[in-house]
Scaffold this motif. Structure first.
Motif, mmCIF file in Angstrom:
data_model
loop_
_atom_site.group_PDB
_atom_site.id
_atom_site.type_symbol
_atom_site.label_atom_id
_atom_site.label_comp_id
_atom_site.label_asym_id
_atom_site.label_seq_id
_atom_site.Cartn_x
_atom_site.Cartn_y
_atom_site.Cartn_z
ATOM 1 N N VAL A 167 83.654 70.043 16.803
ATOM 2 C CA VAL A 167 82.582 70.020 17.806
ATOM 3 C C VAL A 167 82.460 71.404 18.415
ATOM 4 N N ARG A 168 81.264 71.742 18.851
ATOM 5 C CA ARG A 168 81.053 73.050 19.465
ATOM 6 C C ARG A 168 81.445 73.018 20.942
ATOM 7 N N PRO A 169 82.142 74.054 21.413
ATOM 8 C CA PRO A 169 82.475 74.132 22.834
ATOM 9 C C PRO A 169 81.206 74.111 23.688
ATOM 10 N N PRO A 170 81.295 73.513 24.885
ATOM 11 C CA PRO A 170 82.518 73.173 25.587
ATOM 12 C C PRO A 170 83.181 71.856 25.167
ATOM 13 N N LEU A 171 82.601 71.091 24.245
ATOM 14 C CA LEU A 171 83.340 69.938 23.732
ATOM 15 C C LEU A 171 84.604 70.427 23.031
ATOM 16 N N MET A 172 85.639 69.603 23.089
ATOM 17 C CA MET A 172 86.930 70.012 22.553
ATOM 18 C C MET A 172 87.510 68.925 21.657
ATOM 19 N N LYS A 173 88.402 69.331 20.776
ATOM 20 C CA LYS A 173 89.089 68.418 19.869
ATOM 21 C C LYS A 173 89.840 67.351 20.670
ATOM 22 N N LEU A 174 89.784 66.110 20.190
ATOM 23 C CA LEU A 174 90.499 65.016 20.842
ATOM 24 C C LEU A 174 91.997 65.105 20.566
ATOM 25 N N LYS A 209 84.156 49.673 22.807
ATOM 26 C CA LYS A 209 85.183 49.916 23.827
ATOM 27 C C LYS A 209 85.836 51.275 23.620
ATOM 28 N N CYS A 210 85.978 51.666 22.365
ATOM 29 C CA CYS A 210 86.625 52.928 22.012
ATOM 30 C C CYS A 210 85.690 54.124 22.214
ATOM 31 N N PHE A 211 84.460 54.032 21.728
ATOM 32 C CA PHE A 211 83.537 55.166 21.788
ATOM 33 C C PHE A 211 83.062 55.452 23.205
ATOM 34 N N TYR A 212 82.803 54.383 23.980
ATOM 35 C CA TYR A 212 82.124 54.543 25.271
ATOM 36 C C TYR A 212 83.091 54.360 26.426
ATOM 37 N N THR A 213 84.118 55.192 26.441
ATOM 38 C CA THR A 213 85.071 55.209 27.528
ATOM 39 C C THR A 213 85.050 56.593 28.158
ATOM 40 N N GLU A 214 85.705 56.735 29.273
ATOM 41 C CA GLU A 214 85.743 58.043 29.938
ATOM 42 C C GLU A 214 86.708 58.983 29.213
ATOM 43 N N PRO A 215 86.414 60.277 29.146
ATOM 44 C CA PRO A 215 85.172 60.900 29.591
ATOM 45 C C PRO A 215 84.021 60.563 28.648
ATOM 46 N N PHE A 216 82.903 60.138 29.221
ATOM 47 C CA PHE A 216 81.775 59.630 28.453
ATOM 48 C C PHE A 216 81.200 60.685 27.514
ATOM 49 N N GLY A 217 81.335 61.952 27.904
ATOM 50 C CA GLY A 217 80.784 63.033 27.096
ATOM 51 C C GLY A 217 81.435 63.196 25.739
ATOM 52 N N ASP A 218 82.561 62.530 25.523
ATOM 53 C CA ASP A 218 83.252 62.612 24.235
ATOM 54 C C ASP A 218 82.830 61.515 23.261
ATOM 55 N N MET A 219 81.783 60.751 23.582
ATOM 56 C CA MET A 219 81.450 59.615 22.718
ATOM 57 C C MET A 219 81.130 60.048 21.291
ATOM 58 N N HIS A 220 80.346 61.098 21.126
ATOM 59 C CA HIS A 220 79.988 61.521 19.771
ATOM 60 C C HIS A 220 81.143 62.267 19.101
ATOM 61 N N ILE A 275 65.543 57.429 11.144
ATOM 62 C CA ILE A 275 66.754 58.168 11.505
ATOM 63 C C ILE A 275 66.360 59.222 12.539
ATOM 64 N N ALA A 276 67.211 59.393 13.561
ATOM 65 C CA ALA A 276 66.962 60.409 14.584
ATOM 66 C C ALA A 276 67.891 61.594 14.373
ATOM 67 N N THR A 277 67.342 62.790 14.555
ATOM 68 C CA THR A 277 68.121 64.020 14.448
ATOM 69 C C THR A 277 67.761 64.941 15.601
ATOM 70 N N ASN A 278 68.540 65.997 15.776
ATOM 71 C CA ASN A 278 68.339 66.941 16.887
ATOM 72 C C ASN A 278 68.350 66.228 18.235
ATOM 73 N N ALA A 279 69.251 65.268 18.380
ATOM 74 C CA ALA A 279 69.400 64.535 19.637
ATOM 75 C C ALA A 279 70.821 64.729 20.163
ATOM 76 N N HIS A 280 71.191 63.987 21.188
ATOM 77 C CA HIS A 280 72.527 64.143 21.762
ATOM 78 C C HIS A 280 73.624 63.991 20.720
ATOM 79 N N ALA A 281 73.465 63.018 19.817
ATOM 80 C CA ALA A 281 74.514 62.748 18.837
ATOM 81 C C ALA A 281 74.763 63.937 17.928
#
Length: 318
Positions: A284-291, A255-266, A47-53
């Motif tokens: 999610v922590r800013p600058p990410l925002m609620k979908l 198709k759902c997770f990996y669409t634009e904007p790509f930064g919202d995948m996680h 298992i990976a932790t402390n990564a982009h996800a």
């Protein structure tokens, strides 16, 4: 000393998410439950932790240390833990590596410094070599190199020098386009000391795996690790008909997770876990925002189309 000595980074390695409270503090209880859900999937190798996800970009060093501690406390006796190294400076990266080894991680995932990727540093191989050498000098843990596409990529000649000069480099997490990924598979996995290519091309995972990747490391494993294991194992045994059937299950989520904007995948993966009843909230922590509610409804439709339930997808995939 790592809890899993001589760990070889290959196979299916999910990158887990990080749960937050409404005030953006870390929700340890929900994070532990998420780690347990993923760790209970048969067939994963680490298992990976402390990564982009897990939104490492928004976590302090102290928080990263605590996240690693929580991960190891919860599942570290059962599975190797790969700890991400996210730092623009090589000295800071080396300090994070020392911390990971002291806290008994089994492997490092080294994300590319912006100082290399943003400003043309990829044409100066000595920058990458020095960065990774400083990390390797700080720890004996095996290293996974995060290989980005485009201007953030380490050119293949640089990767080959890194593999030759830094023996603890054992794998790359490869986000390269198809032609380049095939070159990496042929060149790196055929070395006298092979460097495993782990696909992170989750938007076209089956095609990527059939080229010969020795594993995958993916944030979507936080949601569909069971399908990823089934796909990898089918490809490994050459059962392409089964692989196609499993890939058809994965496709709606990709198709759902990996669409634009790509930064919202996680961000989308968190919402998926809420819809499945595996997380209480998708903060999610800013600058990410609620979908938007419209996008969340689309995620729900994708999960339904894929046949993914609270306890996973494989009962229907069998």
């Amino acid at each position: 000393m790592p809890r899993f000595k001589n760990f070889e980074p290959r196979g299916v390695i999910p990158a887990t998410l990080l749960a937050f409270n409404e005030d953006f503090s870390i929700d340890e209880k929900s994070t532990r439950k998420h780690l347990r859900d993923v760790a209970n999937v048969d067939g994963i190798t680490a298992i990976a932790t402390n990564a982009h996800a897990s939104e490492v970009h928004a976590c302090s060093v102290d928080e990263q240390r605590r996240i690693l501690d929580v991960t190891l406390e919860e599942i570290g006796n059962e599975l190797p833990v790969v700890n991400g190294i996210y730092a623009d400076g090589s000295q800071q990266a080396a300090e994070l590596a020392r911390m990971a080894e002291a806290n008994h991680a089994s492997c490092l995932l080294v994300l590319p410094p912006h100082s290399i990727g943003m400003f043309g540093g990829q044409v100066r191989p000595e920058m990458a070599l020095t960065h990774f050498r400083m990390i390797a000098d700080a720890t004996d843990l095996p290293i996974i190199v995060f290989q980005y596409p485009g201007t953030y990529a380490y050119p293949l000649p640089t990767l080959l020098r890194m593999a030759d000069e830094i023996p603890t480099i054992r794998a790359i997490k490869d986000w390269s386009p198809p032609a380049q990924q095939e070159e990496h598979i042929r060149a790196l996995q055929s070395l006298s000391r092979p460097v495993h290519v782990l696909s992170t091309n989750s938007a076209w995972l089956m095609a990527s795996l059939t080229m010969g990747c020795n594993g995958l490391l993916s944030g979507s494993g936080s949601v569909i690790a069971d399908l990823q294991v089934a796909l990898f194992e089918a490809v490994q045994r050459g059962d392409l008909n089964s692989a196609k059937e499993i890939n058809d299950r994965i496709y709606p989520t990709a198709k759902c997770f990996y669409t634009e904007p790509f930064g919202d995948m996680h961000n989308r993966m968190k919402e998926a876990l809420v819809l499945l009843g595996r997380l209480p909230r998708a903060v999610v922590r800013p600058p990410l925002m609620k979908l938007s509610q419209k996008e969340i409804s689309g995620i729900e439709s994708a999960l339904n189309e894929a046949g993914i339930k609270r306890d996973g997808a494989l009962p229907e995939a069998a």
